[in-house]
Design a protein around this motif. Structure first.
Motif, mmCIF file in Angstrom:
data_model
loop_
_atom_site.group_PDB
_atom_site.id
_atom_site.type_symbol
_atom_site.label_atom_id
_atom_site.label_comp_id
_atom_site.label_asym_id
_atom_site.label_seq_id
_atom_site.Cartn_x
_atom_site.Cartn_y
_atom_site.Cartn_z
ATOM 1 N N ARG A 1 0.733 -1.134 -0.054
ATOM 2 C CA ARG A 1 -0.046 -0.065 -0.060
ATOM 3 C C ARG A 1 0.813 1.125 -0.035
ATOM 4 N NH1 ARG A 1 -2.440 3.601 3.456
ATOM 5 N NH2 ARG A 1 -1.046 2.512 5.451
ATOM 6 N N ASP A 2 1.872 1.420 1.009
ATOM 7 C CA ASP A 2 2.708 2.318 0.982
ATOM 8 C C ASP A 2 3.747 2.502 -0.281
ATOM 9 O OD1 ASP A 2 1.461 3.578 3.241
ATOM 10 O OD2 ASP A 2 3.181 2.700 4.588
ATOM 11 N N ALA A 3 4.145 1.185 -0.649
ATOM 12 C CA ALA A 3 5.020 1.226 -1.868
ATOM 13 C C ALA A 3 4.225 1.923 -2.858
ATOM 14 C CB ALA A 3 5.439 -0.199 -2.191
ATOM 15 N N GLY A 4 2.891 1.518 -3.134
ATOM 16 C CA GLY A 4 2.260 1.984 -4.405
ATOM 17 C C GLY A 4 1.942 3.492 -4.307
ATOM 18 N N ARG A 5 1.629 4.003 -3.440
ATOM 19 C CA ARG A 5 1.467 5.334 -3.077
ATOM 20 C C ARG A 5 2.633 6.300 -3.394
ATOM 21 N NH1 ARG A 5 -0.494 6.554 2.879
ATOM 22 N NH2 ARG A 5 -0.636 8.535 2.044
ATOM 23 N N ALA A 6 3.691 5.727 -2.944
ATOM 24 C CA ALA A 6 5.278 6.311 -3.290
ATOM 25 C C ALA A 6 5.397 6.176 -4.766
ATOM 26 C CB ALA A 6 6.281 5.557 -2.543
ATOM 27 N N MET A 7 5.238 5.043 -5.284
ATOM 28 C CA MET A 7 5.342 4.938 -6.810
ATOM 29 C C MET A 7 4.428 6.090 -7.786
ATOM 30 S SD MET A 7 4.893 1.464 -9.119
ATOM 31 C CE MET A 7 5.962 0.475 -8.003
ATOM 32 N N THR A 8 3.161 6.001 -7.388
ATOM 33 C CA THR A 8 2.205 6.940 -7.890
ATOM 34 C C THR A 8 2.886 8.413 -7.793
ATOM 35 O OG1 THR A 8 0.308 5.543 -7.821
ATOM 36 C CG2 THR A 8 -0.211 7.925 -8.046
ATOM 37 N N ALA A 9 3.161 8.809 -6.645
ATOM 38 C CA ALA A 9 3.674 10.255 -6.246
ATOM 39 C C ALA A 9 4.889 10.531 -6.974
ATOM 40 C CB ALA A 9 3.942 10.359 -4.830
ATOM 41 N N ARG A 10 5.873 9.455 -7.217
ATOM 42 C CA ARG A 10 6.982 9.761 -8.056
ATOM 43 C C ARG A 10 6.824 9.917 -9.636
ATOM 44 N NH1 ARG A 10 9.376 5.292 -6.636
ATOM 45 N NH2 ARG A 10 8.657 3.951 -8.678
ATOM 46 N N CYS A 11 5.737 9.021 -9.966
ATOM 47 C CA CYS A 11 5.477 9.235 -11.353
ATOM 48 C C CYS A 11 4.689 10.428 -11.790
ATOM 49 C CB CYS A 11 4.890 7.970 -11.853
ATOM 50 S SG CYS A 11 5.829 6.379 -11.593
ATOM 51 N N GLU A 12 3.682 10.838 -10.927
ATOM 52 C CA GLU A 12 2.720 11.722 -11.260
ATOM 53 C C GLU A 12 3.639 13.213 -11.181
ATOM 54 O OE1 GLU A 12 -0.539 12.142 -8.433
ATOM 55 O OE2 GLU A 12 -1.489 10.723 -9.770
ATOM 56 N N ALA A 13 4.508 13.273 -10.307
ATOM 57 C CA ALA A 13 5.556 14.249 -10.082
ATOM 58 C C ALA A 13 6.371 14.728 -11.595
ATOM 59 C CB ALA A 13 6.361 14.279 -9.093
ATOM 60 N N ALA A 14 6.530 13.406 -12.239
ATOM 61 C CA ALA A 14 7.292 13.340 -13.734
ATOM 62 C C ALA A 14 6.432 13.457 -14.600
ATOM 63 C CB ALA A 14 8.361 12.269 -13.522
ATOM 64 N N GLY A 15 5.268 13.277 -14.552
ATOM 65 C CA GLY A 15 4.129 13.210 -15.570
ATOM 66 C C GLY A 15 4.245 12.027 -16.309
ATOM 67 N N VAL A 16 4.551 10.781 -15.808
ATOM 68 C CA VAL A 16 4.677 9.607 -16.527
ATOM 69 C C VAL A 16 3.752 8.442 -15.533
ATOM 70 C CG1 VAL A 16 6.945 9.859 -17.186
ATOM 71 C CG2 VAL A 16 6.623 8.600 -15.337
ATOM 72 N N ALA A 17 3.176 7.396 -16.274
ATOM 73 C CA ALA A 17 2.330 6.297 -15.962
ATOM 74 C C ALA A 17 3.153 5.617 -14.820
ATOM 75 C CB ALA A 17 1.665 5.795 -16.719
ATOM 76 N N PRO A 18 2.917 4.869 -13.846
ATOM 77 C CA PRO A 18 3.555 3.870 -12.892
ATOM 78 C C PRO A 18 3.790 2.549 -13.840
ATOM 79 C CG PRO A 18 1.697 4.861 -11.666
ATOM 80 C CD PRO A 18 1.548 5.210 -13.046
ATOM 81 N N ARG A 19 5.008 2.208 -13.572
ATOM 82 C CA ARG A 19 5.298 0.539 -14.089
ATOM 83 C C ARG A 19 5.986 -0.248 -13.258
ATOM 84 N NH1 ARG A 19 9.193 1.685 -18.174
ATOM 85 N NH2 ARG A 19 8.843 -0.442 -19.300
ATOM 86 N N ALA A 20 5.913 -1.443 -13.264
ATOM 87 C CA ALA A 20 6.396 -2.373 -12.180
ATOM 88 C C ALA A 20 6.067 -3.711 -12.708
ATOM 89 C CB ALA A 20 5.775 -2.067 -10.839
ATOM 90 N N VAL A 21 6.946 -4.625 -12.310
ATOM 91 C CA VAL A 21 6.750 -6.092 -12.345
ATOM 92 C C VAL A 21 6.791 -6.502 -10.790
ATOM 93 C CG1 VAL A 21 7.778 -8.087 -13.143
ATOM 94 C CG2 VAL A 21 7.949 -6.232 -14.315
ATOM 95 N N ALA A 22 5.918 -7.194 -10.397
ATOM 96 C CA ALA A 22 5.551 -7.971 -9.047
ATOM 97 C C ALA A 22 5.849 -9.271 -9.184
ATOM 98 C CB ALA A 22 4.291 -7.373 -8.457
ATOM 99 N N LEU A 23 6.899 -9.907 -8.593
ATOM 100 C CA LEU A 23 7.118 -11.628 -8.512
ATOM 101 C C LEU A 23 6.324 -11.680 -7.293
ATOM 102 C CD1 LEU A 23 10.975 -11.472 -9.191
ATOM 103 C CD2 LEU A 23 9.156 -11.908 -10.896
ATOM 104 N N LEU A 24 5.678 -12.747 -7.398
ATOM 105 C CA LEU A 24 4.696 -13.235 -6.159
ATOM 106 C C LEU A 24 5.258 -14.540 -5.965
ATOM 107 C CD1 LEU A 24 1.171 -11.952 -6.937
ATOM 108 C CD2 LEU A 24 2.884 -10.806 -5.736
ATOM 109 N N SER A 25 5.826 -14.843 -4.629
ATOM 110 C CA SER A 25 6.419 -15.966 -4.055
ATOM 111 C C SER A 25 5.449 -17.006 -4.140
ATOM 112 C CB SER A 25 7.241 -15.747 -3.007
ATOM 113 O OG SER A 25 6.148 -15.280 -1.794
#
Length: 309
Positions: free
Chosen positions: A74-98
């Motif tokens: 939850r916090d990771a996603g909020r930080a990712m969105t804030a970082r991307c919105e500040a740069a005007g780009v969309a969030p991108r990630a690959v999540a490896l689920l164990s």
């Protein structure tokens, strides 16, 4: 210090860019079983397992590599969105689920990039041969009657599996995945850049020869090992078969693997800050290259090894 799996090898998907010379690992959650909150658990943090790895100096639109999506996502996603919105780009990630036990996916319904237009979040799990079966299980989990809406249908999520035992690429890093010993199955990971590597061993219960051999192969010579030490040796007999190991086993395992640093994670939710302080003291007194994983702490990985920032 770096086995052959870290060099360009068999099963490696074609690369379009060099491996990162350095990366930063953020511990968004290091607890297990259930989130822990309250005044007695505020310094070590109580979010469940979630790690984020980004190439050092990466552009905001560069994808993150997530390892599990426990409540820390939850916090990771909020930080990712804030970082991307500040740069005007969309969030991108690959999540490896164990694996899909709840403490490793608690945060997925609250992962903010799922709700953002244009986001690209690839969810990958090696416990499935069929990505459609994986997708169905994830969508079933994050939908009524268990959740009021269906964020995985908003367009930002993609689903895939990954080859067990082969080397593959994820978010620009080189990854190897092997099965560990845990009820229902769990994958361990070795993630490598240019001249450095990290191993995530958890959830894992020692004692199965094949799984222990897999874990050792993943951790051999790694600069940083994150190991499931939910219990101590005195507690373990009452929990044998529950799928977790001990911090003492973790330190011995890291020494056998020739790892540089080891972080013990999967802290039980009932442990208080004071109890984790006491455990951390014992860990540090045993070796100066080990500690407990702490929520919010970042680690730098590079050719010089692993160092807390």
């Amino acid at each position: 210090m770096h086995p052959a799996a870290d060099s360009a090898g068999e099963g490696m998907e074609e690369r379009v860019a060099p491996l990162p010379a350095a990366a930063v690992l953020t511990v968004w959650g290091a607890s297990g079983s259930a989130p822990a909150a309250g005044a007695c658990r505020c310094r070590w943090g109580g979010e469940t397992v979630c790690f984020e790895l980004r190439a050092e100096g990466a552009a905001p639109d560069a994808p993150s590599l997530m390892i599990d999506m426990g409540s820390g996502a939850r916090d990771a996603g909020r930080a990712m969105t804030a970082r991307c919105e500040a740069a005007g780009v969309a969030p991108r990630a690959v999540a490896l689920l164990s694996h899909l036990h709840l403490d490793h996916v608690w945060g997925a319904p609250f992962f903010d990039p799922f709700y953002r237009a244009g986001s690209d979040i690839e969810l990958r799990c090696g416990l499935y041969d069929d990505p459609e079966a994986f997708e169905a299980d994830m969508r079933r989990l994050i939908a009524p009657p268990f959740f009021p809406i269906e964020p995985l249908t908003f367009g930002g999520a993609r689903f895939s599996t990954f080859p067990v035992g082969a080397v593959f690429e994820a978010a620009g890093f080189r990854v190897t995945a092997l099965p560990l010993h845990h009820p229902g199955g769990c994958m361990g990971f070795r993630i490598a850049g240019a001249g450095w590597s990290i191993a995530v061993i958890g959830d894992h219960e020692h004692g199965d020869p094949t799984a222990d051999s897999n874990a050792l192969a993943l951790a051999e010579g790694a600069d940083l090992v994150i190991f499931d030490g939910a219990y101590d040796d005195a507690e373990y007999p009452a929990h044998e078969g529950w799928g977790h190991s001990t911090w003492q086993r973790g330190l011995a395992f890291a020494a056998e693997a020739g790892a540089g640093q080891v972080l013990i994670h999967h802290h039980l939710p009932e442990r208080t800050d004071a109890q984790l302080d006491a455990m951390a003291t014992k860990v540090r007194e045993t070796t100066n290259s080990a500690d407990l994983a702490k929520q919010g702490v970042r680690w730098r990985l590079g050719k010089g090894g692993a160092a807390e920032l």
